[in-house]
Design a protein around this motif. Structure first.
Motif: not given
Length: 263
Positions: A227-245, A247-254
């Motif tokens: 959210a913060f990097c999108s607000y600031r327009g730091r799109w390379d970092e946005v894409r990195a954080h999208v990848g992390t989100v 990855t985490l969202a597709s994993a099982g609980e814990g």
């Protein structure tokens, strides 16, 4: 390593806990809502600049300092010690809502072509983990990097800038370190997971639902950064954080790949 919460801090929020915050010389109210606290000098090496081995040595004193405070509500708090949400899960899930602190990030994501799909996936995965979260309400620093922690040979010498502090589960700060660990090449030879486990086992039983709690907080931190990097327009970092989100969202609980099986 800036978060959604990174805004001009009120100096009265930056002075706790007394065990680790520098003593204040004076406080000044500035223009446009900014406030400044001038503290006594604290000597030490920034946590960001330590080796992995030195980080592991420093963790016990850092975590003890973060254990030292207490007030009402959950989430980021105001100078009177009150936080807005009635529960810890509610405070975490509020990350999907825009605030005056970080306006327009949802529209910016849509306009970028990335869209809100990663955010919705992250929020859904976070909501699924909330039954594993405790009712713990303790002080969380919320920004342990960005040169905010100073250390010497015997442990931490100061913890600076409490402007992002919130109330909730203290494991959040451990997840913060785990999230940003890969961004610090000098830390990679160290074993941060082992250092954290050693601390928890030395101070009591291993925390209940440890993997699920860390998984939830890693999701929140990644969504916050997105959210913060999108607000600031730091799109390379946005894409990195999208990848992390995702990855985490597709994993099982814990069962995130960001958390080794032994943790």
């Amino acid at each position: 390593m800036t978060s959604e919460q990174a805004t001009p801090p009120d100096h009265s929020r930056s002075l706790a806990p007394a065990s680790s915050a520098p003593s204040t010389v004076t406080a000044l109210d500035g223009a446009e809502g900014w406030a400044y606290a001038v503290s006594g000098r604290v000597r030490g090496t920034a946590l960001d600049d330590l080796s992995g081995e030195a980080v592991a040595r420093t963790l016990p004193s850092l975590l003890r300092a973060l254990d030292a405070a207490g007030t009402s509500g959950y989430g980021i708090w105001t100078p009177d010690g009150r936080a807005p949400q009635a529960s810890w899960p509610e405070a975490l899930l509020a990350i999907g809502t825009e605030t005056p602190r970080v306006p327009g990030w949802r529209a910016a994501l849509v306009d970028s072509g990335i869209g809100l799909g990663p955010v919705e996936a992250g929020l859904s995965a976070l909501a699924a983990l909330t039954p594993c979260l405790p009712d713990a309400r303790r002080l969380i620093h919320g920004d342990l990097l960005s040169r905010n922690v100073l250390a010497g040979e015997a442990g931490i010498t100061g913890v600076l800038d409490w402007g992002n502090a919130l109330y909730g589960d203290p494991l959040y700060d451990a997840a913060w370190l785990l999230h940003w660990w890969p961004w610090y090449p000098g830390w990679r030879p160290g074993d941060l997971h082992a250092a954290l486990l050693t601390h928890w086992r030395a101070t009591g039983p291993t925390p209940a639902h440890l993997r699920e709690r860390l998984h939830a907080y890693l999701l929140h931190i990644a969504l916050d950064a997105l959210a913060f990097c999108s607000y600031r327009g730091r799109w390379d970092e946005v894409r990195a954080h999208v990848g992390t989100v995702l990855t985490l969202a597709s994993a099982g609980e814990g069962e995130s790949v960001l958390i080794p099986a032994g943790a």
